[in-house]
Design a protein around this motif. Structure first.
Motif, PDB file in Angstrom:
ATOM      1  N   ASN A  11       0.586  -0.697  -0.087  1.00 60.69           N
ATOM      2  CA  ASN A  11      -0.298   0.360  -0.073  1.00 60.69           C
ATOM      3  C   ASN A  11       0.710   1.292  -0.117  1.00 60.69           C
ATOM      4  O   ASN A  11       0.609   1.819   0.166  1.00 60.69           O
ATOM      5  N   SER A  12       2.200   1.192   0.329  1.00 60.81           N
ATOM      6  CA  SER A  12       3.006   2.067   0.272  1.00 60.81           C
ATOM      7  C   SER A  12       3.093   2.827  -0.853  1.00 60.81           C
ATOM      8  O   SER A  12       3.722   2.275  -2.266  1.00 60.81           O
ATOM      9  N   VAL A  13       2.774   4.101  -1.177  1.00 60.46           N
ATOM     10  CA  VAL A  13       3.815   4.776  -2.762  1.00 60.46           C
ATOM     11  C   VAL A  13       4.609   6.384  -2.281  1.00 60.46           C
ATOM     12  O   VAL A  13       5.125   6.850  -3.013  1.00 60.46           O
ATOM     13  N   GLY A  14       5.060   5.617  -1.134  1.00 64.76           N
ATOM     14  CA  GLY A  14       6.563   6.715  -0.742  1.00 64.76           C
ATOM     15  C   GLY A  14       6.548   6.858   0.600  1.00 64.76           C
ATOM     16  O   GLY A  14       5.730   6.268   1.345  1.00 64.76           O
ATOM     17  N   HIS A  15       7.545   7.542   0.876  1.00 59.90           N
ATOM     18  CA  HIS A  15       6.992   7.887   2.055  1.00 59.90           C
ATOM     19  C   HIS A  15       6.650   8.962   2.934  1.00 59.90           C
ATOM     20  O   HIS A  15       6.816  10.388   2.814  1.00 59.90           O
ATOM     21  N   ASN A  16       5.921   8.710   4.464  1.00 64.02           N
ATOM     22  CA  ASN A  16       4.486   9.749   4.482  1.00 64.02           C
ATOM     23  C   ASN A  16       5.840   9.826   5.374  1.00 64.02           C
ATOM     24  O   ASN A  16       5.892   9.296   6.381  1.00 64.02           O
ATOM     25  N   PHE A  17       5.755  11.480   5.895  1.00 61.35           N
ATOM     26  CA  PHE A  17       6.415  12.163   6.973  1.00 61.35           C
ATOM     27  C   PHE A  17       5.706  11.404   8.405  1.00 61.35           C
ATOM     28  O   PHE A  17       6.632  11.769   9.104  1.00 61.35           O
ATOM     29  N   ILE A  18       4.123  12.214   8.009  1.00 61.99           N
ATOM     30  CA  ILE A  18       4.185  11.783   9.357  1.00 61.99           C
ATOM     31  C   ILE A  18       4.208  10.208  10.283  1.00 61.99           C
ATOM     32  O   ILE A  18       4.106   9.884  11.125  1.00 61.99           O
ATOM     33  N   GLU A  19       3.139   9.601   9.142  1.00 59.85           N
ATOM     34  CA  GLU A  19       2.870   7.955   9.341  1.00 59.85           C
ATOM     35  C   GLU A  19       3.870   7.046   9.658  1.00 59.85           C
ATOM     36  O   GLU A  19       4.117   6.650   9.973  1.00 59.85           O
ATOM     37  N   ASP A  20       5.351   7.519   8.895  1.00 61.14           N
ATOM     38  CA  ASP A  20       6.698   6.773   8.769  1.00 61.14           C
ATOM     39  C   ASP A  20       7.417   7.634   9.570  1.00 61.14           C
ATOM     40  O   ASP A  20       8.616   6.965   9.486  1.00 61.14           O
ATOM     41  N   ALA A  21       7.084   8.215  10.450  1.00 58.51           N
ATOM     42  CA  ALA A  21       8.216   9.397  11.303  1.00 58.51           C
ATOM     43  C   ALA A  21       9.562   8.532  11.770  1.00 58.51           C
ATOM     44  O   ALA A  21      10.073   8.442  11.623  1.00 58.51           O
ATOM     45  N   HIS A  22       8.578   7.245  12.250  1.00 61.72           N
ATOM     46  CA  HIS A  22       9.592   5.907  13.913  1.00 61.72           C
ATOM     47  C   HIS A  22      10.328   5.372  12.816  1.00 61.72           C
ATOM     48  O   HIS A  22      11.383   4.923  13.453  1.00 61.72           O
ATOM     49  N   LEU A  23      10.482   5.490  11.292  1.00 56.29           N
ATOM     50  CA  LEU A  23      11.921   4.797  10.871  1.00 56.29           C
ATOM     51  C   LEU A  23      12.392   5.290  10.361  1.00 56.29           C
ATOM     52  O   LEU A  23      13.833   5.391  10.268  1.00 56.29           O
TER      53      LEU A  23
END
Length: 179
Positions: free
Chosen positions: A11-23
Motif C-alpha cells: 500500500n506504500s506509494v512513498g515515504h509518508n512524513f507523519i506516518e513513517d516518522a518512526h523509521l
C-alpha cells in the motif's frame, strides 16, 4: 489495463512524513556502506567514498580526463576485490583495457608498446594474480555512440549473470549523456 497493472499488495506509494516518522531516526544513525575511490582526497571529501546504490557523475570539459579518471578508479577498485563493469559509448573495449593496463603497470600509456613481450607478460601476470586473489575483475563493454539505452544496460547485466554468473559492485558508464 492501467488499473490492473497498478495493483499490488504493497500500500506504500512513498515515504509518508507523519506516518513513517518512526523509521527515520534509525536511518539517520545507520552507517551507510561506502565504496572507496582509493584516492585519499576524494575519500576525504566524500566521507570514505560513495554510498552503495548511488548515482555519481564526473563533470568536466572535453579532454580533461574523465575517462582516464574512471579507468584509474576501476583499476583501484578491481585490485581491492570489486567486480567492475565499465560501459563506454565512445571508446573501444581494447583501448579501455590498454589504459587500465598501463595504470596497473604504473607506466605511461605510450610506454606500454615498448615493453618486451616477456616483460609485459610478467607484469600482467603479477596484477592478474593479485586481482584474482581478492576476487576483483573488470568487464568492458562498448556500444556505438548514441545507440544504447537503459534497456541495453539492463540486458547486459542479465546476460552477465546468466552466462558468467557475474554480478557487479560498481558500474561506470562513460558518456551517459550520449545514450
Amino acid at each position: 489495463f492501467q488499473e490492473a497493472l497498478s495493483f499490488c499488495f504493497d500500500n506504500s506509494v512513498g515515504h509518508n512524513f507523519i506516518e513513517d516518522a518512526h523509521l527515520r531516526y534509525d536511518m539517520y544513525c545507520s552507517e551507510e556502506e561506502r565504496v572507496s575511490f582509493y584516492l585519499e582526497m576524494l575519500d576525504l571529501i566524500t566521507g570514505g567514498g560513495v554510498g552503495k546504490g548511488t548515482l555519481n557523475v564526473f563533470l568536466a570539459g572535453t579532454g580533461v580526463g574523465k575517462s582516464l579518471m574512471m579507468c584509474s578508479l576501476a583499476a583501484s577498485q578491481a585490485m581491492a576485490g570489486k567486480k567492475v563493469l565499465y560501459i563506454s559509448l565512445e571508446m573501444a573495449e581494447m583501448k579501455l583495457a590498454e589504459r587500465l593496463e598501463a595504470n596497473l603497470m604504473d607506466i605511461p600509456l605510450n610506454e606500454l608498446s615498448k615493453l618486451s613481450k616477456g616483460d609485459f607478460t610478467v607484469r600482467q601476470n603479477m596484477y592478474i594474480a593479485k586481482m584474482k586473489s581478492v576476487g576483483g575483475n573488470i568487464l568492458f563493454k562498448q556500444y556505438p555512440t548514441s545507440s544504447a539505452h537503459s534497456g541495453h544496460f539492463r540486458n547486459l547485466l542479465i546476460e552477465c549473470k546468466n552466462k558468467q554468473d557475474l554480478e557487479f559492485d560498481i558500474i561506470y558508464i562513460d558518456y551517459l549523456n550520449i545514450c
